[in-house]
Design an enzyme around this catalytic site. Structure first.
Site, PDB file in Angstrom:
ATOM      1  N   ALA A 252      37.240  34.349  34.272  1.00 29.21           N
ATOM      2  CA  ALA A 252      36.957  35.800  34.074  1.00 29.21           C
ATOM      3  C   ALA A 252      36.343  36.583  35.138  1.00 29.21           C
ATOM      4  O   ALA A 252      35.938  35.876  35.895  1.00 29.21           O
ATOM      5  CB  ALA A 252      36.137  34.563  33.028  1.00 29.21           C
ATOM      6  N   CYS A 260      45.431  50.013  41.552  1.00 27.16           N
ATOM      7  CA  CYS A 260      47.068  49.440  40.680  1.00 27.16           C
ATOM      8  C   CYS A 260      46.594  49.287  38.963  1.00 27.16           C
ATOM      9  O   CYS A 260      47.180  50.209  38.645  1.00 27.16           O
ATOM     10  CB  CYS A 260      47.326  48.271  41.422  1.00 27.16           C
ATOM     11  SG  CYS A 260      47.634  49.047  43.454  1.00 27.16           S
TER      12      CYS A 260
HETATM   13  C1  UGA Z   1      47.896  44.338  41.884  1.00 28.42           C
HETATM   14  C2  UGA Z   1      48.562  43.757  42.025  1.00 28.42           C
HETATM   15  O1  UGA Z   1      48.613  41.793  42.014  1.00 28.42           O
HETATM   16  C3  UGA Z   1      49.992  43.097  43.466  1.00 28.42           C
HETATM   17  O2  UGA Z   1      50.924  41.993  42.733  1.00 28.42           O
HETATM   18  C4  UGA Z   1      50.751  44.635  43.135  1.00 28.42           C
HETATM   19  O3  UGA Z   1      51.864  45.009  44.055  1.00 28.42           O
HETATM   20  C5  UGA Z   1      49.730  45.388  43.475  1.00 28.42           C
HETATM   21  O4  UGA Z   1      48.569  45.614  42.601  1.00 28.42           O
HETATM   22  C6  UGA Z   1      49.765  47.038  43.605  1.00 28.42           C
HETATM   23  O5  UGA Z   1      51.284  47.615  42.168  1.00 28.42           O
HETATM   24  O6  UGA Z   1      49.912  47.541  44.384  1.00 28.42           O
HETATM   25  P1  UGA Z   1      45.535  44.286  43.372  1.00 28.42           P
HETATM   26  O7  UGA Z   1      45.535  45.630  42.816  1.00 28.42           O
HETATM   27  O8  UGA Z   1      45.866  43.916  45.029  1.00 28.42           O
HETATM   28  O9  UGA Z   1      47.315  43.488  43.737  1.00 28.42           O
HETATM   29  O10 UGA Z   1      44.703  43.120  43.474  1.00 28.42           O
HETATM   30  P2  UGA Z   1      44.762  42.268  42.562  1.00 28.42           P
HETATM   31  O11 UGA Z   1      44.590  41.057  42.926  1.00 28.42           O
HETATM   32  O12 UGA Z   1      45.737  41.888  41.191  1.00 28.42           O
HETATM   33  O13 UGA Z   1      43.082  41.799  41.554  1.00 28.42           O
HETATM   34  C7  UGA Z   1      43.235  43.409  40.835  1.00 28.42           C
HETATM   35  C8  UGA Z   1      41.889  43.133  39.704  1.00 28.42           C
HETATM   36  O14 UGA Z   1      42.038  42.071  38.867  1.00 28.42           O
HETATM   37  C9  UGA Z   1      40.442  43.332  40.897  1.00 28.42           C
HETATM   38  O15 UGA Z   1      39.395  43.106  40.675  1.00 28.42           O
HETATM   39  C10 UGA Z   1      40.647  41.940  40.761  1.00 28.42           C
HETATM   40  O16 UGA Z   1      39.158  41.119  41.524  1.00 28.42           O
HETATM   41  C11 UGA Z   1      41.095  41.081  39.741  1.00 28.42           C
HETATM   42  N1  UGA Z   1      41.102  40.057  38.748  1.00 28.42           N
HETATM   43  C12 UGA Z   1      42.249  39.052  39.706  1.00 28.42           C
HETATM   44  C13 UGA Z   1      39.688  39.352  38.108  1.00 28.42           C
HETATM   45  O17 UGA Z   1      38.920  39.698  36.978  1.00 28.42           O
HETATM   46  N2  UGA Z   1      40.711  37.795  37.896  1.00 28.42           N
HETATM   47  C14 UGA Z   1      41.140  37.504  38.654  1.00 28.42           C
HETATM   48  O18 UGA Z   1      42.001  36.231  37.565  1.00 28.42           O
HETATM   49  C15 UGA Z   1      41.908  37.901  39.244  1.00 28.42           C
END
Ligand code: UGA
Length: 429
Positions: A252, A260
């Site tokens: 959360a 992305c």
């Molecule tokens: C995301 C996908 O995870 C990748 O698999 C994909 O290749 C990429 O987009 C893309 O399309 O290029 P990314 O945007 O780099 O990767 O970052 P994430 O780790 O997915 O996090 C995205 C957001 O969700 C962040 O703001 C993070 O803080 C948030 N988040 C993530 C949460 O709030 N809770 C979680 O449990 C996980």
């Protein structure tokens, strides 16, 4: 194999460096001459753990080089990857003009059979359009194949994700490019799935939207937890132990951001609309995400009452940990919301302060995370950097006019924080 990657953003540069690392000969092309100069001189325009070393080693080994010339790349390779931006348009749909332009450039430079691979995130059926464009603009009338090979890299973990992928998706219109694509990916020892091209394109948008949905789901549960005295982390742990659900992406938070998820959600909703389906489920994912930020800001206002002229310390500016990327960063959005209420901000991020200077005005950038709380009325955690867990809490408690800490990323243990004398407010606990 001889490969060219067009576009040296996060995806193109990491992909190029990792392909070179496993032994391919790679040319990275970018039309930004200044960026190419930086890369040629050994500089890296982005922060991504492990990337600088990888680029330096492979340039030195003569497996990786940089140029501004698409023609040079196309001439000297068998497979050409497109990794250019696909930014959102004001109505949420995708701007495909960079893809179209690169397709024309590739077509103009082709003098023999090439495999053209789309790595950028694109709407379903873009591969067909790219093939049509190349056919139209290729004067040499040579054979080619268009392949969809979506990327699944997370910023901050991109090198790790590329070198150890969960799966490789290869979407094709004919079987001819399949052996070459398999050869490129053979060194990565990952499962390879070969599909039709439209399915491959859909896999990308469907995966990102599902991950965003997972986050919004747990964020919705966090509201129930706060209302009932439950703990969202314990709920997530209990749910995540079911292998069908899985624990990852059930943290959360004050909401997801980045370049992305927000963009891909809007695009996917638009794509669905264009084929006559109202993807209400994903609209709700967006709504929950927006409300999560509203709720966090309200929590701060409810506690501090009037924010005007209050000094607030903010830890984190990047949209997530391990990156200097501030695009659509919830942390930056939070700063703006607090500023709108009249708060004065002292901010810190381990890597993103430079880039944040372009998007945040009138804030005090503090180089030492432990000094952020000095003279503040409250401290806020906005990005999930591991190192924030090592914050000198004793010093922060003494530095704050009153020891109030809002944690938008659940980095600390509520009972421990209370024991240390903090008024500690986190998400769903
Ligand atoms: C995301 C996908 O995870 C990748 O698999 C994909 O290749 C990429 O987009 C893309 O399309 O290029 P990314 O945007 O780099 O990767 O970052 P994430 O780790 O997915 O996090 C995205 C957001 O969700 C962040 O703001 C993070 O803080 C948030 N988040 C993530 C949460 O709030 N809770 C979680 O449990 C996980």
């Amino acid at each position: 194999m001889r490969l060219t990657i067009i576009g040296t953003g996060y995806v193109g540069l990491v992909t190029g460096a990792c392909f070179a690392e496993v032994g391919h000969r790679v040319i990275c092309v970018d039309n930004d001459a200044a960026k190419v100069r930086v890369l040629q001189q050994g500089g890296i325009p982005i922060y991504e753990p492990g990337l600088a070393e990888l680029v330096q080693q492979n340039v030195a080994a003569d497996r990786l080089r940089f140029t501004t010339s698409t023609a040079e790349g196309v001439e000297n390779s068998d497979v050409v990857f497109i990794a250019v931006p696909t930014p959102p348009l004001p109505d949420g749909s995708v701007d495909l003009s960079f893809i179209e332009k690169v397709a024309r450039e590739i077509a103009a430079a082709m003098t023999s059979y090439k495999i053209v691979v789309d790595k950028s995130t694109v709407p379903v059926q873009t591969g067909d359009k790219v093939a049509e464009t190349i056919k139209r603009y290729c004067k040499a009338r040579v054979d080619f194949d268009v392949v969809s090979n979506p990327e699944f890299l997370r910023e901050g973990f991109a090198v790790e994700d590329l070198l150890k992928p969960d799966r490789i998706v290869i979407g094709v219109r004919s079987q001819r490019p399949v052996p070459a694509m398999k050869e490129i990916y053979a060194p990565f020892n990952a499962p390879i799935i070969v599909t039709d091209i439209n399915s491959a394109e859909l896999i990308k948008h469907a995966s990102n939207s599902f991950l965003a949905l997972k986050i919004s789901y747990i964020n919705a549960i966090s509201v129930l937890c706060e209302a009932t005295g439950a703990n969202v982390q314990e709920v997530a742990n209990g749910m995540g132990m079911d292998e069908r659900i899985g624990r990852r992406f059930l943290n959360a938070s004050l909401g997801f951001g980045g370049s992305c998820f927000p963009k891909d959600l809007s695009a996917f909703i638009k794509i669905a609309e264009q084929v006559g389906y109202n993807f209400g489920l994903l609209k709700e994912v967006q709504t929950i995400n927006a409300e999560q930020m509203n709720r966090f800001v309200k929590k701060i206002i409810d506690t501090l009452w009037v924010l005007k002229d209050k000094r607030i310390g903010v830890l984190g500016l990047a949209f997530k940990q391990n990156t200097d990327d501030v695009r659509t960063s919830p942390a930056v959005e939070l700063c703006r919301r607090l500023q709108k209420e009249g708060a004065l901000l002292r901010v810190h991020d381990p890597k993103a302060m430079e880039k944040a200077r372009d998007v945040l005005a009138n804030v005090e950038f503090v180089p030492d995370m432990n000094a952020v709380a000095d003279g503040c009325d409250a401290l806020v955690v906005a990005t999930e950097w591991e190192e924030f867990k090592k914050l000198d809490l004793e010093r922060a408690r003494k530095a704050l006019s009153h020891p109030i800490l809002f944690d938008g990323r659940n980095l600390f243990d509520p009972a421990e924080m209370e024991r240390l004398g903090f008024i500690y407010k986190s998400i769903g606990r």
